[in-house]
Design a protein around this motif. Structure first.
Motif: not given
Length: 129
Positions: A1-28
């Motif tokens: 929900m950011r681009e180059n570290g800057q927050r993107i407003a909720g009305a911005d169309p870039r936030l409307r495009r999702g990415v589908e995939g496998w979420l891997d949340f693991s210990r670093s």
């Protein structure tokens, strides 16, 4: 929900495009000093990253949607290149409509401190004295 570290407003169309995939949340494995987590969105289990991974990731829950917040490494992704960490967050949902409802609530004010209404003020008389 950011681009180059800057927050993107909720009305911005870039936030409307999702990415589908496998979420891997693991210990670093990068942080030996203190435990931390990393999140990867991959094209399948054990596959390639679809977006830049999040390091030092935290997992939150907002309105039935998972919110992952962390830092992504911006810059060239080579051994010799120096990258800079930038804040980033993801919304993870089984139903994209759940995430869109939450995105509609995101409001980002002006980053400069000025708004469009500031242009309506009259210019000061010069020379000021």
């Amino acid at each position: 929900m950011r681009e180059n570290g800057q927050r993107i407003a909720g009305a911005d169309p870039r936030l409307r495009r999702g990415v589908e995939g496998w979420l891997d949340f693991s210990r670093s494995v990068m942080d030996v000093q203190q435990p931390s987590w990393e999140a990867h969105l991959r094209d399948g289990r054990g596959g390639k990253d679809l977006v830049l991974p999040l390091y030092r990731a935290r997992l939150l829950r907002v309105d039935g949607v998972l919110h992952l917040a962390g830092r992504e490494s911006l810059g060239r992704q080579t051994q010799k290149a120096k990258s800079r960490p930038a804040p980033q967050s993801w919304l993870v949902a089984l139903d994209p409509l759940d995430a869109l409802r939450l995105i509609d609530k995101v409001y980002v004010g002006s980053a400069t401190g000025f708004t469009a209404e500031d242009d309506d003020e009259p210019e000061p008389e010069w020379p000021m004295g």
